[in-house]
Scaffold this motif. Structure first.
Motif, PDB file in Angstrom:
ATOM      1  N   ILE A  16       0.837  -1.211   0.000  1.00  0.00           N
ATOM      2  CA  ILE A  16       0.000   0.000   0.000  1.00  0.00           C
ATOM      3  C   ILE A  16       0.870   1.258   0.000  1.00  0.00           C
ATOM      4  O   ILE A  16       0.634   2.199  -0.777  1.00  0.00           O
ATOM      5  N   LEU A  17       1.892   1.280   0.869  1.00  0.00           N
ATOM      6  CA  LEU A  17       2.755   2.460   0.942  1.00  0.00           C
ATOM      7  C   LEU A  17       3.505   2.678  -0.364  1.00  0.00           C
ATOM      8  O   LEU A  17       3.644   3.819  -0.833  1.00  0.00           O
ATOM      9  N   ARG A  18       3.991   1.590  -0.972  1.00  0.00           N
ATOM     10  CA  ARG A  18       4.722   1.734  -2.226  1.00  0.00           C
ATOM     11  C   ARG A  18       3.793   2.141  -3.363  1.00  0.00           C
ATOM     12  O   ARG A  18       4.174   2.946  -4.228  1.00  0.00           O
ATOM     13  N   ALA A  19       2.576   1.616  -3.373  1.00  0.00           N
ATOM     14  CA  ALA A  19       1.620   2.016  -4.409  1.00  0.00           C
ATOM     15  C   ALA A  19       1.283   3.500  -4.295  1.00  0.00           C
ATOM     16  O   ALA A  19       1.201   4.212  -5.306  1.00  0.00           O
ATOM     17  N   LEU A  20       1.099   3.978  -3.068  1.00  0.00           N
ATOM     18  CA  LEU A  20       0.820   5.402  -2.875  1.00  0.00           C
ATOM     19  C   LEU A  20       1.999   6.254  -3.318  1.00  0.00           C
ATOM     20  O   LEU A  20       1.813   7.321  -3.927  1.00  0.00           O
ATOM     21  N   ALA A  21       3.207   5.799  -3.026  1.00  0.00           N
ATOM     22  CA  ALA A  21       4.396   6.542  -3.459  1.00  0.00           C
ATOM     23  C   ALA A  21       4.497   6.577  -4.978  1.00  0.00           C
ATOM     24  O   ALA A  21       4.891   7.595  -5.567  1.00  0.00           O
ATOM     25  N   MET A  22       4.134   5.479  -5.643  1.00  0.00           N
ATOM     26  CA  MET A  22       4.163   5.451  -7.104  1.00  0.00           C
ATOM     27  C   MET A  22       3.134   6.407  -7.694  1.00  0.00           C
ATOM     28  O   MET A  22       3.407   7.108  -8.682  1.00  0.00           O
ATOM     29  N   ILE A  23       1.947   6.448  -7.092  1.00  0.00           N
ATOM     30  CA  ILE A  23       0.919   7.384  -7.566  1.00  0.00           C
ATOM     31  C   ILE A  23       1.388   8.824  -7.397  1.00  0.00           C
ATOM     32  O   ILE A  23       1.203   9.672  -8.281  1.00  0.00           O
ATOM     33  N   ALA A  24       2.036   9.110  -6.258  1.00  0.00           N
ATOM     34  CA  ALA A  24       2.561  10.460  -6.038  1.00  0.00           C
ATOM     35  C   ALA A  24       3.637  10.801  -7.057  1.00  0.00           C
ATOM     36  O   ALA A  24       3.687  11.924  -7.584  1.00  0.00           O
ATOM     37  N   ALA A  25       4.511   9.820  -7.365  1.00  0.00           N
ATOM     38  CA  ALA A  25       5.562  10.059  -8.362  1.00  0.00           C
ATOM     39  C   ALA A  25       4.959  10.333  -9.731  1.00  0.00           C
ATOM     40  O   ALA A  25       5.428  11.219 -10.467  1.00  0.00           O
ATOM     41  N   LEU A  26       3.903   9.597 -10.082  1.00  0.00           N
ATOM     42  CA  LEU A  26       3.234   9.830 -11.366  1.00  0.00           C
ATOM     43  C   LEU A  26       2.578  11.201 -11.402  1.00  0.00           C
ATOM     44  O   LEU A  26       2.642  11.908 -12.419  1.00  0.00           O
ATOM     45  N   ALA A  27       1.964  11.597 -10.288  1.00  0.00           N
ATOM     46  CA  ALA A  27       1.308  12.908 -10.230  1.00  0.00           C
ATOM     47  C   ALA A  27       2.303  14.042 -10.427  1.00  0.00           C
ATOM     48  O   ALA A  27       1.959  15.098 -10.981  1.00  0.00           O
ATOM     49  N   LEU A  28       3.523  13.852  -9.995  1.00  0.00           N
ATOM     50  CA  LEU A  28       4.574  14.852 -10.212  1.00  0.00           C
ATOM     51  C   LEU A  28       5.145  14.764 -11.633  1.00  0.00           C
ATOM     52  O   LEU A  28       5.481  15.785 -12.243  1.00  0.00           O
ATOM     53  N   ALA A  29       5.251  13.530 -12.144  1.00  0.00           N
ATOM     54  CA  ALA A  29       5.921  13.337 -13.428  1.00  0.00           C
ATOM     55  C   ALA A  29       5.099  13.846 -14.602  1.00  0.00           C
ATOM     56  O   ALA A  29       5.662  14.387 -15.564  1.00  0.00           O
ATOM     57  N   VAL A  30       3.777  13.695 -14.557  1.00  0.00           N
ATOM     58  CA  VAL A  30       2.951  14.074 -15.707  1.00  0.00           C
ATOM     59  C   VAL A  30       3.071  15.562 -16.027  1.00  0.00           C
ATOM     60  O   VAL A  30       3.395  15.931 -17.174  1.00  0.00           O
ATOM     61  N   PRO A  31       2.836  16.480 -15.065  1.00  0.00           N
ATOM     62  CA  PRO A  31       3.004  17.898 -15.425  1.00  0.00           C
ATOM     63  C   PRO A  31       4.448  18.244 -15.765  1.00  0.00           C
ATOM     64  O   PRO A  31       4.692  19.085 -16.641  1.00  0.00           O
ATOM     65  N   ALA A  32       5.402  17.586 -15.080  1.00  0.00           N
ATOM     66  CA  ALA A  32       6.811  17.873 -15.382  1.00  0.00           C
ATOM     67  C   ALA A  32       7.149  17.490 -16.815  1.00  0.00           C
ATOM     68  O   ALA A  32       7.914  18.195 -17.490  1.00  0.00           O
ATOM     69  N   PHE A  33       6.578  16.388 -17.304  1.00  0.00           N
ATOM     70  CA  PHE A  33       6.829  15.959 -18.682  1.00  0.00           C
ATOM     71  C   PHE A  33       6.426  17.046 -19.672  1.00  0.00           C
ATOM     72  O   PHE A  33       7.175  17.379 -20.598  1.00  0.00           O
ATOM     73  N   TYR A  34       5.249  17.622 -19.471  1.00  0.00           N
ATOM     74  CA  TYR A  34       4.761  18.628 -20.411  1.00  0.00           C
ATOM     75  C   TYR A  34       5.464  19.973 -20.245  1.00  0.00           C
ATOM     76  O   TYR A  34       5.540  20.761 -21.198  1.00  0.00           O
ATOM     77  N   VAL A  35       6.011  20.241 -19.060  1.00  0.00           N
ATOM     78  CA  VAL A  35       6.822  21.444 -18.873  1.00  0.00           C
ATOM     79  C   VAL A  35       8.110  21.341 -19.682  1.00  0.00           C
ATOM     80  O   VAL A  35       8.530  22.295 -20.352  1.00  0.00           O
ATOM     81  N   PHE A  36       8.746  20.159 -19.648  1.00  0.00           N
ATOM     82  CA  PHE A  36      10.020  19.980 -20.347  1.00  0.00           C
ATOM     83  C   PHE A  36       9.851  19.748 -21.848  1.00  0.00           C
ATOM     84  O   PHE A  36      10.777  19.999 -22.625  1.00  0.00           O
ATOM     85  N   LYS A  37       8.688  19.266 -22.270  1.00  0.00           N
ATOM     86  CA  LYS A  37       8.505  18.814 -23.646  1.00  0.00           C
ATOM     87  C   LYS A  37       8.888  19.846 -24.700  1.00  0.00           C
ATOM     88  O   LYS A  37       9.558  19.505 -25.696  1.00  0.00           O
ATOM     89  N   PRO A  38       8.517  21.136 -24.568  1.00  0.00           N
ATOM     90  CA  PRO A  38       8.875  22.085 -25.632  1.00  0.00           C
ATOM     91  C   PRO A  38      10.364  22.408 -25.710  1.00  0.00           C
ATOM     92  O   PRO A  38      10.813  22.971 -26.714  1.00  0.00           O
ATOM     93  N   PHE A  39      11.128  22.055 -24.677  1.00  0.00           N
ATOM     94  CA  PHE A  39      12.506  22.534 -24.594  1.00  0.00           C
ATOM     95  C   PHE A  39      13.548  21.443 -24.786  1.00  0.00           C
ATOM     96  O   PHE A  39      14.742  21.742 -24.842  1.00  0.00           O
ATOM     97  N   THR A  40      13.145  20.182 -24.854  1.00  0.00           N
ATOM     98  CA  THR A  40      14.116  19.101 -24.952  1.00  0.00           C
ATOM     99  C   THR A  40      13.724  18.124 -26.042  1.00  0.00           C
ATOM    100  O   THR A  40      12.547  17.836 -26.242  1.00  0.00           O
ATOM    101  N   ARG A  41      14.714  17.609 -26.742  1.00  0.00           N
ATOM    102  CA  ARG A  41      14.459  16.565 -27.744  1.00  0.00           C
ATOM    103  C   ARG A  41      14.206  15.234 -27.052  1.00  0.00           C
ATOM    104  O   ARG A  41      13.350  14.462 -27.476  1.00  0.00           O
ATOM    105  N   ARG A  42      14.988  14.956 -26.012  1.00  0.00           N
ATOM    106  CA  ARG A  42      14.826  13.716 -25.260  1.00  0.00           C
ATOM    107  C   ARG A  42      14.394  14.090 -23.852  1.00  0.00           C
ATOM    108  O   ARG A  42      15.207  14.490 -23.017  1.00  0.00           O
TER     109      ARG A  42
END
Length: 251
Positions: A16-42
Motif C-alpha cells: 500500500i505504501l509503495r503504491a501510494l508513493a508510485m501514484i505520487a511520483a506519477l502525479a509529479l511526473a505528468v506535469p513535469a513531462f509537459y513542462v520539459f517537452k517544448p525545450f528538450t528533444r529527449r
C-alpha cells in the motif's frame, strides 16, 4: 518470499505504501513531462520517473562495464518487470515491446512517453514497418533495448535469442553500437523472476511486499565486434554467447 506464499499484514502494508508513493511520483511526473517537452528533444522525465519506480519498489541498481554510447542498441536478458525501470534509469533507454501491452490504454500512454516501439509478434506483414520504427527510435533516443528471449526467464540461464528484430541493424551495423547487457539479480533471482503460470499481478505484489531490498547489477558487456554483426543471426548468437559467458564466469 517465494511464489505461492501468502502475503502477510506487513507485506500488504508495504504494498500500500509503495503504491501510494508510485501514484505520487506519477502525479509529479505528468506535469513535469509537459513542462520539459517544448525545450528538450529527449525528455528526461520518463527516465527519472522509471528510476523512481525502481527505488520505490525497493530496488538498488549497480553498474559494471563500459557505459553505453549514445544511440546504442542494447540486447539484454529478461527476468522481471523491474528490468525496465532499472535500464531506463541507468541509460535513458527506450524499449521494444510486444503489442499486447498497448491494449491497456494507461500503460500504452506511459510507454509512449518513453518512446516504446511496439511490435506485433505474429504479424509477418508488418516486419518492414517494425524495422523502420526501430531505426527511428535509435535515431531519437539515448538507447534502445530489446529482450530477444521474447519472455522472462528464471534468471539462471538464457532462453534462445530470437533474431527478427535485429534486422533493423543489418544495414546500419557500422553506425549503431550493439551492446549485450546481463541483468543479474544474484541469489535473490528466484524470488524476483516472473516465470511459469504466475499472473503478472501476483508477481508484482510479491516483489512490492518484500522487506529485503532487491539488488540488481547491470553488467554492460563489450560492444559486439564488426565480425559478429554481419547479420541478425550472428548478432543474436554473439550477444547470447557473451551474456551466457558472463553468467558462467566464476564470481
Amino acid at each position: 518470499m517465494s511464489a505461492g506464499r501468502a502475503i502477510g499484514p506487513a507485506g500488504w502494508l508495504r504494498i500500500i505504501l509503495r503504491a501510494l508513493a508510485m501514484i505520487a511520483a506519477l502525479a509529479l511526473a505528468v506535469p513535469a513531462f509537459y513542462v520539459f517537452k517544448p525545450f528538450t528533444r529527449r525528455n528526461p522525465v520518463p527516465r527519472r520517473f522509471l528510476a523512481a519506480l525502481g527505488r520505490i519498489s525497493g530496488m538498488t541498481v549497480r553498474r559494471t562495464g563500459p557505459a553505453p554510447q549514445p544511440g546504442s542498441f542494447l540486447i539484454a536478458n529478461h527476468v522481471s518487470w523491474l528490468d525496465i525501470p532499472a535500464l531506463a534509469g541507468a541509460t535513458g533507454s527506450a524499449f521494444v515491446a510486444h503489442d499486447g501491452l498497448a491494449a491497456f490504454a494507461p500503460l500504452r500512454w506511459l510507454c509512449d512517453k518513453n518512446d516504446t516501439v511496439f511490435i506485433a509478434r505474429h504479424d509477418r506483414a508488418s516486419v518492414t514497418r517494425q524495422i523502420e520504427q526501430v531505426r527511428a527510435a535509435l535515431a531519437e533516443t539515448g538507447a534502445l533495448t530489446v529482450f530477444p528471449e521474447g519472455t522472462t526467464s528464471d534468471g539462471t540461464g538464457l532462453l534462445p535469442f530470437k533474431s527478427a528484430l535485429l534486422s533493423a541493424l543489418e544495414t546500419d551495423a557500422d553506425h549503431v553500437p550493439v551492446q549485450p547487457v546481463w541483468l543479474d539479480y544474484g541469489r535473490e533471482v528466484a524470488d524476483i523472476a516472473w516465470v511459469g503460470v504466475e499472473p503478472g499481478l501476483d508477481n508484482a505484489l510479491r516483489v512490492l511486499a518484500r522487506r529485503r531490498p532487491v539488488t540488481l547489477t547491470l553488467h554492460f558487456l563489450l560492444p559486439l565486434e564488426p565480425a559478429a554483426r554481419a547479420n541478425r543471426k550472428t548478432m543474436a548468437k554473439a550477444a547470447q554467447d557473451a551474456i551466457q559467458a558472463a553468467i558462467d564466469r566464476p564470481a
